[in-house]
Design an enzyme around this catalytic site. Sequence first.
Site, short mmCIF file in Angstrom:
data_model
loop_
_atom_site.label_atom_id
_atom_site.label_comp_id
_atom_site.label_asym_id
_atom_site.label_seq_id
_atom_site.Cartn_x
_atom_site.Cartn_y
_atom_site.Cartn_z
N ASN A 118 -15.06 -7.10 -1.54
CA ASN A 118 -16.18 -6.91 -2.35
C ASN A 118 -15.59 -7.08 -3.66
O ASN A 118 -15.40 -6.31 -3.99
CB ASN A 118 -16.89 -5.79 -2.07
CG ASN A 118 -18.09 -5.32 -2.95
OD1 ASN A 118 -18.98 -6.45 -4.11
ND2 ASN A 118 -18.25 -3.81 -3.38
N TRP A 119 -16.15 -8.61 -4.44
CA TRP A 119 -15.69 -8.82 -5.78
C TRP A 119 -16.31 -7.48 -6.48
O TRP A 119 -15.68 -8.56 -7.92
CB TRP A 119 -15.70 -10.45 -5.60
CG TRP A 119 -15.03 -11.54 -5.26
CD1 TRP A 119 -13.62 -11.00 -4.42
CD2 TRP A 119 -14.63 -12.47 -5.16
NE1 TRP A 119 -12.67 -11.37 -3.85
CE2 TRP A 119 -12.89 -13.00 -4.32
CE3 TRP A 119 -15.06 -13.60 -5.56
CZ2 TRP A 119 -12.59 -14.24 -4.27
CZ3 TRP A 119 -14.66 -14.56 -5.31
CH2 TRP A 119 -13.49 -14.90 -5.03
N LYS A 120 -18.10 -8.01 -6.33
CA LYS A 120 -18.56 -7.02 -7.66
C LYS A 120 -18.68 -8.29 -8.20
O LYS A 120 -18.80 -9.11 -7.87
CB LYS A 120 -17.98 -5.33 -8.12
CG LYS A 120 -17.33 -4.77 -6.80
CD LYS A 120 -16.90 -3.56 -7.14
CE LYS A 120 -16.51 -2.66 -5.98
NZ LYS A 120 -16.32 -1.45 -6.28
N HIS B 296 -24.72 -0.56 -0.78
CA HIS B 296 -23.09 0.00 -1.95
C HIS B 296 -23.57 1.11 -2.33
O HIS B 296 -24.92 1.44 -3.11
CB HIS B 296 -22.61 -1.06 -2.35
CG HIS B 296 -21.23 -0.84 -2.58
ND1 HIS B 296 -20.58 0.04 -4.13
CD2 HIS B 296 -20.14 -1.44 -2.51
CE1 HIS B 296 -19.83 0.39 -4.32
NE2 HIS B 296 -19.21 -1.16 -3.28
N GLU C 228 -17.66 4.77 2.93
CA GLU C 228 -17.16 4.62 1.71
C GLU C 228 -17.55 5.88 0.59
O GLU C 228 -18.65 6.48 -0.28
CB GLU C 228 -17.43 2.84 1.17
CG GLU C 228 -16.83 3.26 -0.08
CD GLU C 228 -16.53 1.17 -0.52
OE1 GLU C 228 -15.68 0.78 -0.43
OE2 GLU C 228 -18.14 0.91 -0.86
N SER D 121 -10.30 2.59 -2.62
CA SER D 121 -9.16 2.01 -3.21
C SER D 121 -8.41 1.81 -2.11
O SER D 121 -7.16 2.74 -1.86
CB SER D 121 -8.73 3.27 -3.92
OG SER D 121 -9.23 4.09 -4.63
N GLY E 233 -12.37 -3.31 -2.47
CA GLY E 233 -12.87 -3.78 -3.76
C GLY E 233 -11.70 -4.71 -5.14
O GLY E 233 -11.34 -5.41 -4.40
N GLY E 234 -11.17 -3.37 -5.69
CA GLY E 234 -10.12 -3.90 -6.46
C GLY E 234 -9.20 -4.79 -5.90
O GLY E 234 -8.80 -5.78 -6.04
P1 PGA Z 1 -12.08 -0.69 -4.59
O1 PGA Z 1 -13.45 -0.63 -4.20
O2 PGA Z 1 -11.31 -0.98 -2.99
O3 PGA Z 1 -11.83 -0.90 -5.82
O4 PGA Z 1 -12.41 1.17 -4.21
C1 PGA Z 1 -14.45 -0.81 -2.56
C2 PGA Z 1 -15.75 -0.70 -2.85
O5 PGA Z 1 -16.48 0.02 -3.81
O6 PGA Z 1 -16.42 -1.52 -2.49
#
Ligand code: PGA
Length: 275
Positions: free
Chosen positions: A13-15, A97, A169, A216, A237-238
């Site tokens: 998920n690149w946001k 999300h 999540e 995370s 995400g990150g």
């Molecule tokens: P994260 O994000 O891995 O940076 O915690 C996950 C997400 O929000 O989809």
Amino acid sequence: MAKLNRRKIVIGNWKMNFSVPESTILLSKYLKEISPENTEVVVCPAFIDIYSAEEVLSGSKIRVGAQNVHWEDVGAHTGEVSAFQLKGFAEFCIVGHSERRHEFAETDKMVAKKAAACVRHNITPIICVGETLHENMDDLTNLVVAGQTEASLSELTGKEVANIVIVYEPVWAISPGGHVCGPKKATSVIKNIRNLVKALYGEATAESVRIIYGGSVDGQNIKGFLAESEIDGFLVGGASLDHEAFAGIVKAVDGGVKSKAVEGKPNSSKTKAKK
Ligand code: PGA
């Protein structure tokens, strides 16, 4: 519950990151490192990057997803994008999300309509559910997650639910600055979600639907989560913003696919535009 051989899935998920040129460069690096044998891999860029992502990844083992969608096909909805428009470019779409639920006041009802719109257009919805830190501290995790899950699935049939992806999540575990959700807690919530799906839609649907964890996930903590067989994959995400970190997670999940496998081989998808 008897367990089917559900295929593992890793979703990036690149946001709200990366311009079109930046995303193209990163995806070219993904292609050098990521060639899973058994695991489904999906990357969800911002809308602006989806068209080029689909071209770059065409013919590869990495699928494209979107991060959001409107529930109607066309109409006066300034700034929105529909499943009808995404069809042919995105095979998956994240819906509900927590950042959309909290920043844009998305309700379960909207999430349910978005998921139904995706299914209508043959796009697999990736439905996110999870409790806030306060709800977690008040011991409301299972109540909140069950409520969100039931309401978010409410516009789908059992047959449709069998083919979607649900993500547990916890809001408090999302980076940066997230707290840590251990594999045991993630597993216990995922088991409860599967039991709820069984109660609502029957055993066959519950055995088939993929329920994954997000929050995370990185190259360090992935091993702990992998030890839990109830977890069908990860929303990342990150760590998906860095090709080495994301490839490391995919390889760990895929059981040690050789990163060298695609190195040196020209990838036809890089040069061949699909349309
Ligand atoms: P994260 O994000 O891995 O940076 O915690 C996950 C997400 O929000 O989809």
